[in-house]
Design an enzyme around this catalytic site. Structure first.
Site, PDB file in Angstrom:
ATOM      1  N   CYS A   1       1.304   0.287   2.485  1.00 53.19           N
ATOM      2  CA  CYS A   1       1.805   1.720   2.066  1.00 53.19           C
ATOM      3  C   CYS A   1       0.460   2.705   2.400  1.00 53.19           C
ATOM      4  O   CYS A   1       0.540   3.016   3.574  1.00 53.19           O
ATOM      5  CB  CYS A   1       2.029   1.588   0.497  1.00 53.19           C
ATOM      6  SG  CYS A   1       2.917   3.238   0.132  1.00 53.19           S
TER       7      CYS A   1
ATOM      8  N   GLU B   1       4.238  -7.244  -1.537  1.00 45.38           N
ATOM      9  CA  GLU B   1       3.648  -8.017  -2.516  1.00 45.38           C
ATOM     10  C   GLU B   1       4.666  -8.097  -3.534  1.00 45.38           C
ATOM     11  O   GLU B   1       4.715  -9.203  -4.268  1.00 45.38           O
ATOM     12  CB  GLU B   1       2.256  -7.643  -2.952  1.00 45.38           C
ATOM     13  CG  GLU B   1       2.536  -6.223  -3.652  1.00 45.38           C
ATOM     14  CD  GLU B   1       2.155  -4.831  -2.719  1.00 45.38           C
ATOM     15  OE1 GLU B   1       1.915  -3.797  -3.175  1.00 45.38           O
ATOM     16  OE2 GLU B   1       2.628  -4.945  -1.624  1.00 45.38           O
TER      17      GLU B   1
ATOM     18  N   HIS C   1       6.029  -2.290  -0.111  1.00 43.26           N
ATOM     19  CA  HIS C   1       5.202  -3.117  -0.732  1.00 43.26           C
ATOM     20  C   HIS C   1       5.567  -4.581  -0.678  1.00 43.26           C
ATOM     21  O   HIS C   1       6.443  -5.055  -1.607  1.00 43.26           O
ATOM     22  CB  HIS C   1       5.003  -2.687  -2.183  1.00 43.26           C
ATOM     23  CG  HIS C   1       4.220  -1.481  -2.297  1.00 43.26           C
ATOM     24  ND1 HIS C   1       2.909  -1.270  -2.715  1.00 43.26           N
ATOM     25  CD2 HIS C   1       4.541  -0.015  -2.269  1.00 43.26           C
ATOM     26  CE1 HIS C   1       2.482  -0.146  -2.707  1.00 43.26           C
ATOM     27  NE2 HIS C   1       3.446   0.652  -2.485  1.00 43.26           N
TER      28      HIS C   1
ATOM     29  N   GLY D   1      -2.010   3.236  -2.768  1.00 44.02           N
ATOM     30  CA  GLY D   1      -2.736   4.193  -3.447  1.00 44.02           C
ATOM     31  C   GLY D   1      -2.488   5.476  -3.288  1.00 44.02           C
ATOM     32  O   GLY D   1      -1.641   5.957  -2.515  1.00 44.02           O
TER      33      GLY D   1
ATOM     34  N   GLY E   1      -2.509   2.081   2.657  1.00 42.60           N
ATOM     35  CA  GLY E   1      -3.235   1.471   3.682  1.00 42.60           C
ATOM     36  C   GLY E   1      -2.598   1.652   5.159  1.00 42.60           C
ATOM     37  O   GLY E   1      -3.316   1.486   6.245  1.00 42.60           O
ATOM     38  N   MET E   2      -1.333   1.658   5.385  1.00 41.91           N
ATOM     39  CA  MET E   2      -0.610   1.834   6.689  1.00 41.91           C
ATOM     40  C   MET E   2      -1.123   3.117   7.045  1.00 41.91           C
ATOM     41  O   MET E   2      -1.458   3.486   8.322  1.00 41.91           O
ATOM     42  CB  MET E   2       0.642   1.595   6.752  1.00 41.91           C
ATOM     43  CG  MET E   2       1.431   1.556   8.023  1.00 41.91           C
ATOM     44  SD  MET E   2       3.029   1.997   8.169  1.00 41.91           S
ATOM     45  CE  MET E   2       3.295   3.665   8.006  1.00 41.91           C
ATOM     46  N   GLN E   3      -0.826   4.206   6.337  1.00 35.82           N
ATOM     47  CA  GLN E   3      -0.954   5.590   6.549  1.00 35.82           C
ATOM     48  C   GLN E   3      -2.397   6.052   6.919  1.00 35.82           C
ATOM     49  O   GLN E   3      -2.664   6.533   8.053  1.00 35.82           O
ATOM     50  CB  GLN E   3      -0.619   6.374   5.342  1.00 35.82           C
ATOM     51  CG  GLN E   3       1.080   6.389   4.915  1.00 35.82           C
ATOM     52  CD  GLN E   3       1.138   7.172   3.721  1.00 35.82           C
ATOM     53  OE1 GLN E   3       0.279   7.720   3.176  1.00 35.82           O
ATOM     54  NE2 GLN E   3       2.399   7.214   3.332  1.00 35.82           N
TER      55      GLN E   3
ATOM     56  N   GLU F   1       1.629   1.977 -33.142  1.00 37.44           N
ATOM     57  CA  GLU F   1       2.832   2.405 -32.209  1.00 37.44           C
ATOM     58  C   GLU F   1       3.757   1.545 -32.147  1.00 37.44           C
ATOM     59  O   GLU F   1       4.922   1.985 -31.585  1.00 37.44           O
ATOM     60  CB  GLU F   1       2.016   2.620 -30.816  1.00 37.44           C
ATOM     61  CG  GLU F   1       0.873   3.553 -30.429  1.00 37.44           C
ATOM     62  CD  GLU F   1      -0.477   3.082 -30.980  1.00 37.44           C
ATOM     63  OE1 GLU F   1      -0.280   1.986 -31.391  1.00 37.44           O
ATOM     64  OE2 GLU F   1      -1.376   3.698 -30.515  1.00 37.44           O
TER      65      GLU F   1
END
EC number: 6.3.4.2
Length: 537
Positions: A379, A511, A509, A352, A381-383, A148
């Site tokens: 993200c 991070e 995010h 995720g 995790g907050m939801q 490749e």
């Protein structure tokens, strides 16, 4: 005139080409040069945005919304310079452009071939957007010999032939495996790797040799003889305990000065004070704090690379070692959670997608909330934190996220309500995603505002669902504070439970913007809360 440096790898993958490129960029930057680092990936995906995290690892998002390889995170963290969409390209993106141009007739009817048409696109990418830089460092993904990667190696061979050694340098990273029974480092794989590189027309100017122990002068001389590279340009790359020790190790090996000498550039002193400070802080980190990461992609830790690094940055800030405890969210139950999260000082739920492992994640969030353990949701995790609060604190037992396509009270909904489920396909998945840096307004006197010390911030996003604002009032009645909003106030960016020790969820995010010498304020406050919790228990 800009100077080009190409970093290639051989023998095995995952040797640390990205760290080598990032380290060299930082070292040249420390001498006052302006440096850009780019990644060329040979895979056929247009970008890693739709790739399985178990397959590829983290998708690193830039300010301008590009979904890129995690190596760009290394580039940013080491240099402090924000990457952009012009810093990453893949074979898939190249062929996408090529085939589109062919259909539009832009090739005027000629036979479209790998050489020169594919290689020309690669060369255009490398040679474009160079204004304002002294050095362009290009990392070629994969290893020499991969089928490749052949068009990329051919393209950089052509560039090297055109620019000559005055403006083009090839660095090849190889492995010297240590055979314990023979008690020696084996040089033969490096010989074959260099031979394979030369077979396609590229002669490495600097050979960087990765090894688990020190390389003797005799071994360096032998490598020099057999690989036809001056011993001065054979650079050892010995395994380090922490990746933030790598740049100084390369500096001590003289890599930066060797590059300047090759280009006949005057060697200037390096300003490495902040990196020496990092090293001193790492050496002084005797205490530790245990952080549980509730992971659905637990099989490949690189899926959370920036989260891991951001936690380490906060640890460096406080001179604490971060002891990560990886929890497979799929295996969490009400019955085993006490045992799984025993002696944990903080719980983090990263981003995720998809329904898998959400039940166990919600159990972990409930455990953090009801036991007053510092919690950080990012993200997804907050939801899931809002769903847990809705189900177990407010009493909305059928609270769900619209992402899972199930009946119930939709606490989490699509950002674009006009986009029906049936329309979300691979072809238009990008159009439904909120990507890149967006401004966020903070509410005064909140945890977030106190952490940032500002009411206006910018953070990077990668999501297509958001909190349903219809439920804001009932959440507030139960003590939840909405402390951050998008500029149009349509999207909730941050939630807090101020009555708890530290419970924060963010839609973005953070991070992606953390640096070893400038830890992200939310990670700093999270680790601070975890340290205080550790001391109390």
């Amino acid at each position: 005139m800009v100077h080009f440096i190409f970093v290639t790898g051989g023998v095995v993958s995952s040797l640390g080409k990205g760290l080598t490129a990032a380290s060299l960029a930082m070292l040249l930057q420390a001498k006052g040069f302006r440096v850009s680092v780019r990644k060329l990936d040979p895979y056929l995906n247009i970008d890693p945005g739709t790739m399985n995290p178990h397959e590829h690892g983290e998708v690193y998002v830039t300010d301008d919304g590009a979904e890129t390889d995690l190596d760009l995170g290394h580039y940013e963290r080491f240099t402090g310079v924000s990457a952009c969409k012009f810093d990453s390209i893949t074979t898939g993106a190249i062929y996408s452009k090529l085939l589109k141009d062919e259909r539009l007739g832009n090739y005027a009817g000629v036979t479209v071939q790998v050489i020169p048409h594919v290689t020309n696109i690669i060369k255009d990418f490398i040679l474009s957007n160079t204004k304002g830089f002294d050095f362009i460092i290009c990392e070629i993904g994969g290893t020499v010999g991969d089928i490749e990667g052949l068009p990329f190696f051919e393209a950089i061979r052509q560039i090297g032939n055109k620019l000559k050694s005055e403006n083009c340098l090839f660095i090849h990273l190889t492995l010297l495996p240590y055979v314990k029974t023979a008690r020696e480092l084996k040089i033969k794989p490096t010989q074959h790797s260099v031979k394979a590189l030369r077979a396609i027309g590229i002669s490495p100017n600097i050979l960087v040799c990765r090894a688990e122990r020190n390389i003797s002068k005799g071994e360096i001389d032998k490598i020099s003889l057999l690989c036809n590279i001056e011993s001065e340009y054979v650079v050892p790359a010995i395994d380090q305990k922490n990746i933030y020790l790598v740049p100084i190790a390369y500096h001590n090996s003289g890599l930066d000065n060797k590059v300047l000498k090759f280009f006949n550039i005057n060697i200037m002193p390096s300003k490495l004070d902040k990196w020496h400070d990092i090293i001193n802080r790492l050496k002084d980190s005797n205490s530790k704090v245990r952080i549980a990461i509730i992971a659905k992609y637990h099989k490949l830790k690189d899926a959370y690379k920036s989260v891991i690094e951001a936690l380490d940055h906060a640890g460096i800030y406080y001179k604490y070692k971060i002891d990560l405890v990886w929890i497979n969210a799929e295996n969490l139950t009400e019955e085993n959670i006490n045992k799984k999260l025993l002696d944990i000082d903080g719980i983090l739920v990263p981003g995720g997608f998809g329904e898998r492992a959400t039940k166990g994640t919600i159990i972990a969030i409930k455990y953090a909330r009801t036991n007053n353990i510092p919690f950080f949701g990012i993200c997804f995790g907050m939801q899931l934190a809002t769903i847990e609060i809705a189900q177990n604190l407010i009493g909305i037992k059928d609270a769900v996220t619209e992402e899972f396509k199930v009946d119930g009270t939709k606490i989490i909904e699509k950002i674009n309500k006009n986009c029906e489920d049936s329309k979300i396909t691979i072809e238009n998945v990008k159009k439904t995603m909120r990507l890149g840096s967006y401004p966020c307004s903070l509410v005064a006197s909140t945890i977030a505002a106190n952490a940032y010390k500002s009411l206006e911030i910018n953070e990077r996003h990668r999501h297509r669902y958001k909190f349903n604002n219809e439920f804001q009032n009932i959440f507030e009645k139960h003590g939840i504070v909405f402390s951050g909003f998008s500029k149009d106030e349509e999207i909730v960016e941050i939630i807090e439970l101020p009555l708890l020790r530290w419970f924060v969820g963010v839609q973005f995010h953070p991070e992606f913007k953390s640096k070893p010498f400038e830890a992200h304020p939310l990670f700093i406050q999270f680790i601070k809360a975890a340290i205080e919790y550790n001391k109390c228990n």
